[in-house]
Design a protein around this motif. Structure first.
Motif, PDB file in Angstrom:
ATOM      1  N   GLY A   1       0.815  -1.195   0.000  1.00  0.00           N
ATOM      2  CA  GLY A   1       0.000   0.000   0.000  1.00  0.00           C
ATOM      3  C   GLY A   1       0.848   1.244   0.000  1.00  0.00           C
ATOM      4  O   GLY A   1       2.049   1.201  -0.257  1.00  0.00           O
ATOM      5  N   LEU A   2       0.211   2.351   0.305  1.00  0.00           N
ATOM      6  CA  LEU A   2       0.867   3.651   0.363  1.00  0.00           C
ATOM      7  C   LEU A   2       1.164   4.007   1.806  1.00  0.00           C
ATOM      8  O   LEU A   2       0.277   3.935   2.667  1.00  0.00           O
ATOM      9  CB  LEU A   2      -0.020   4.722  -0.271  1.00  0.00           C
ATOM     10  N   VAL A   3       2.393   4.389   2.069  1.00  0.00           N
ATOM     11  CA  VAL A   3       2.799   4.747   3.424  1.00  0.00           C
ATOM     12  C   VAL A   3       3.763   5.923   3.356  1.00  0.00           C
ATOM     13  O   VAL A   3       4.502   6.076   2.381  1.00  0.00           O
ATOM     14  CB  VAL A   3       3.445   3.544   4.141  1.00  0.00           C
ATOM     15  N   GLN A   4       3.745   6.756   4.377  1.00  0.00           N
ATOM     16  CA  GLN A   4       4.649   7.891   4.432  1.00  0.00           C
ATOM     17  C   GLN A   4       6.045   7.460   4.854  1.00  0.00           C
ATOM     18  O   GLN A   4       6.216   6.432   5.515  1.00  0.00           O
ATOM     19  CB  GLN A   4       4.125   8.943   5.410  1.00  0.00           C
ATOM     20  N   PRO A   5       7.059   8.217   4.468  1.00  0.00           N
ATOM     21  CA  PRO A   5       8.412   7.900   4.938  1.00  0.00           C
ATOM     22  C   PRO A   5       8.452   7.787   6.456  1.00  0.00           C
ATOM     23  O   PRO A   5       7.852   8.584   7.168  1.00  0.00           O
ATOM     24  CB  PRO A   5       9.236   9.079   4.436  1.00  0.00           C
ATOM     25  N   GLY A   6       9.176   6.786   6.919  1.00  0.00           N
ATOM     26  CA  GLY A   6       9.253   6.512   8.336  1.00  0.00           C
ATOM     27  C   GLY A   6       8.188   5.573   8.845  1.00  0.00           C
ATOM     28  O   GLY A   6       8.268   5.103   9.990  1.00  0.00           O
ATOM     29  N   GLY A   7       7.217   5.278   8.024  1.00  0.00           N
ATOM     30  CA  GLY A   7       6.141   4.390   8.413  1.00  0.00           C
ATOM     31  C   GLY A   7       6.508   2.930   8.280  1.00  0.00           C
ATOM     32  O   GLY A   7       7.638   2.577   7.931  1.00  0.00           O
ATOM     33  N   SER A   8       5.528   2.079   8.544  1.00  0.00           N
ATOM     34  CA  SER A   8       5.745   0.641   8.535  1.00  0.00           C
ATOM     35  C   SER A   8       4.651  -0.079   7.768  1.00  0.00           C
ATOM     36  O   SER A   8       3.513   0.383   7.681  1.00  0.00           O
ATOM     37  CB  SER A   8       5.779   0.090   9.965  1.00  0.00           C
ATOM     38  N   LEU A   9       5.009  -1.212   7.222  1.00  0.00           N
ATOM     39  CA  LEU A   9       4.079  -2.118   6.583  1.00  0.00           C
ATOM     40  C   LEU A   9       4.530  -3.540   6.861  1.00  0.00           C
ATOM     41  O   LEU A   9       5.721  -3.789   7.047  1.00  0.00           O
ATOM     42  CB  LEU A   9       4.025  -1.909   5.066  1.00  0.00           C
ATOM     43  N   ARG A  10       3.589  -4.455   6.856  1.00  0.00           N
ATOM     44  CA  ARG A  10       3.915  -5.868   6.937  1.00  0.00           C
ATOM     45  C   ARG A  10       3.313  -6.593   5.758  1.00  0.00           C
ATOM     46  O   ARG A  10       2.096  -6.574   5.565  1.00  0.00           O
ATOM     47  CB  ARG A  10       3.425  -6.507   8.239  1.00  0.00           C
ATOM     48  N   LEU A  11       4.162  -7.227   4.991  1.00  0.00           N
ATOM     49  CA  LEU A  11       3.732  -8.003   3.850  1.00  0.00           C
ATOM     50  C   LEU A  11       3.577  -9.466   4.242  1.00  0.00           C
ATOM     51  O   LEU A  11       4.331  -9.980   5.067  1.00  0.00           O
ATOM     52  CB  LEU A  11       4.737  -7.890   2.706  1.00  0.00           C
TER      53      LEU A  11
END
Length: 115
Positions: free
Chosen positions: A10-20
């Motif tokens: 997805g779309l996330v801001q710099p410094g953010g997190s995602l889990r695939l």
């Protein structure tokens, strides 16, 4: 033979997190290595992380300390936790399963890091 389906991009801001997540249609117990790769526009597909059946992981230098790969053989799923995301991490992320000389790719999931 083995179908891999990635999700969680997805779309996330710099410094953010995602889990695939990568769900396999069949058992990955016999897979020596499960891997995460990414391909940015105009660039070659590159290794991000690889996880052995015993849980040992190796990472590309560009993501060390920020990304963590793991696998759950019982649930036939591998994960990629991505923290401190940078715009340079923007790419399509692919899951790969290796069974000896045979390997399979997932369809990919888009990760966009942008403010």
């Amino acid at each position: 033979q083995v179908r891999l389906v990635e999700s969680g991009g997805g779309l996330v801001q710099p410094g953010g997190s995602l889990r695939l997540s990568c769900a396999a249609s069949e058992s990955i117990f016999s897979s020596n290595v499960m891997g995460w790769y990414r391909q940015a526009p105009g660039k070659e597909r590159a290794m991000v992380a690889r996880v052995s059946s015993g849980g040992n992981s190796v990472y590309a230098d560009s993501v060390k300390g920020r990304f963590t790969a793991s696998r759950d053989n019982a649930q036939n799923t591998v994960y990629l936790q991505m923290n401190s995301l940078k715009p340079e991490d923007t790419a399509v992320y692919y899951c790969k399963a290796e069974f000896g000389a045979v390997y399979y790719w997932g369809q990919g999931t888009q990760v966009t890091v942008s403010s």
